[in-house]
Design an enzyme around this catalytic site. Structure first.
Site, PDB file in Angstrom:
ATOM      1  N   LYS A  13       0.808  -1.112  -0.021  1.00 35.01           N
ATOM      2  CA  LYS A  13      -0.035  -0.119   0.039  1.00 35.01           C
ATOM      3  C   LYS A  13       0.887   1.301   0.264  1.00 35.01           C
ATOM      4  CE  LYS A  13      -3.640  -2.817   1.906  1.00 35.01           C
ATOM      5  NZ  LYS A  13      -4.685  -2.850   2.749  1.00 35.01           N
ATOM      6  N   HIS A  99      -8.325  -3.180  -6.292  1.00 40.39           N
ATOM      7  CA  HIS A  99      -8.558  -3.262  -4.539  1.00 40.39           C
ATOM      8  C   HIS A  99      -9.518  -2.557  -4.076  1.00 40.39           C
ATOM      9  CE1 HIS A  99      -7.071  -2.803  -0.381  1.00 40.39           C
ATOM     10  NE2 HIS A  99      -6.551  -4.081  -0.792  1.00 40.39           N
ATOM     11  N   GLU A 171     -11.391 -10.579  -1.466  1.00 44.47           N
ATOM     12  CA  GLU A 171     -10.994  -9.923  -0.446  1.00 44.47           C
ATOM     13  C   GLU A 171     -12.211  -8.987   0.042  1.00 44.47           C
ATOM     14  OE1 GLU A 171      -6.460  -8.926  -0.603  1.00 44.47           O
ATOM     15  OE2 GLU A 171      -7.698  -7.008  -0.948  1.00 44.47           O
TER      16      GLU A 171
HETATM   17  P1  PGA Z   1      -4.603  -6.503   5.505  1.00 42.42           P
HETATM   18  O1  PGA Z   1      -4.915  -6.079   4.229  1.00 42.42           O
HETATM   19  O2  PGA Z   1      -4.132  -7.882   5.532  1.00 42.42           O
HETATM   20  O3  PGA Z   1      -3.871  -5.553   6.318  1.00 42.42           O
HETATM   21  O4  PGA Z   1      -6.249  -6.700   6.112  1.00 42.42           O
HETATM   22  C1  PGA Z   1      -5.461  -6.795   3.094  1.00 42.42           C
HETATM   23  C2  PGA Z   1      -5.237  -6.084   1.684  1.00 42.42           C
HETATM   24  O5  PGA Z   1      -5.890  -5.073   1.875  1.00 42.42           O
HETATM   25  O6  PGA Z   1      -5.091  -6.574   0.741  1.00 42.42           O
END
Ligand code: PGA
Length: 264
Positions: A13, A99, A171
């Protein structure tokens, strides 16, 4: 878990500088060289500014480099956008599209994602498409409808031949990030089985081969439970992968589990 290949990766990110990314990649490369093999797809998706130096550093590495987003055109007057040609020039070999933060924080629509998918595939850049329902959609019993709609809209017009360059990550929006509640392995499995059905509906037997990864609050405790499920081919991890040691531990455990499955 599909016994053929194992997919493990992280999207960092907007959390790491160039120096931090290079240190992270160097550490990850070193700590996972013992498990590197063709059947393990290990990938890291850092910020745009890091891609050129990361690409150089990973030239002979087993780690695949990805980008977090991309424009839907090869070239032109698109201020602030980055094209697939520019990504490939940096050594990028995977682009993450759709995403949850791009959809829900930055307003990306399924139509935009569909155009990006086509642009990436036209340029022979494999796509990691993220799909997932919101908490509200789940509450209303619309999880599967949402996943089907996202797959159908985002992948509209993709040929069966190009389907071999697709990866899909389930996700759920309610599972991602601080305050996210990880999906149970049973719930994730049910959604993955449904996604598999949807993808084979779209692409026939080619749809069977599209890797299906789970992402959203994966942690060292739930990682192996999730990977133990028959329709989960890999994990797409955020926070729990951002420290090299923790990520490497998950990778090693996952490879052990996967090898056991392959020979069982
Ligand atoms: P996280 O993020 O494992 O910190 O919840 C997952 C993602 O956004 O792909």
């Amino acid at each position: 878990m599909n016994a053929k290949r194992l997919y493990l990766g992280t999207n960092t990110k907007m959390t790491k500088t160039i120096a931090e990314t290079l240190a992270f990649l160097a550490g990850l490369d070193r700590l996972t060289v013992d498990v590197a093999e063709d059947a393990l797809e290990l990938f890291v998706i850092p910020s745009f500014t890091t891609l050129e130096s990361a690409g150089k550093q990973l030239q002979n590495s087993h780690i695949r480099l990805g980008a977090q987003n991309m424009a839907w055109e090869d070239k032109g007057v698109f201020t602030g956008e980055i094209s697939p040609l520019m990504l490939k020039e940096c050594g990028v070999a995977l682009v993450e599209l759709g995403h949850s933060e791009r959809r829900h924080v930055l307003g990306e629509t399924d139509d935009m994602i569909n155009r990006k998918v086509h642009c990436a595939l036209r340029n022979k850049l494999p796509v990691l498409l993220c799909v997932g329902e919101t908490a509200k959609q789940k509450e209303l019993g619309l999880s599967k409808e949402t996943l089907a709609a996202q797959c159908k809209e985002d992948l509209f017009g993709v040929t069966t031949e190009d389907a071999s360059s697709l990866w899909v990550a389930y996700e759920p929006v309610w599972a991602i990030g601080e305050g996210g509640i990880p999906a149970t392995e049973d719930y994730a499995e049910e959604m993955h089985a449904f996604l598999r059905e949807t993808l084979t509906g779209l692409f026939g037997e080619k749809g069977e081969e599209i890797p299906l990864l789970y992402g959203g609050s994966v942690n060292p405790q739930n990682a192996m439970l999730l990977l133990g499920m028959p329709h989960i081919d890999g994990l797409f991890i955020g926070r729990s992968a951002w420290e090299v040691k923790g990520f490497s531990q998950i990778i090693h455990e996952a490879v052990r589990l996967w090898k056991g499955k392959k020979h069982s």
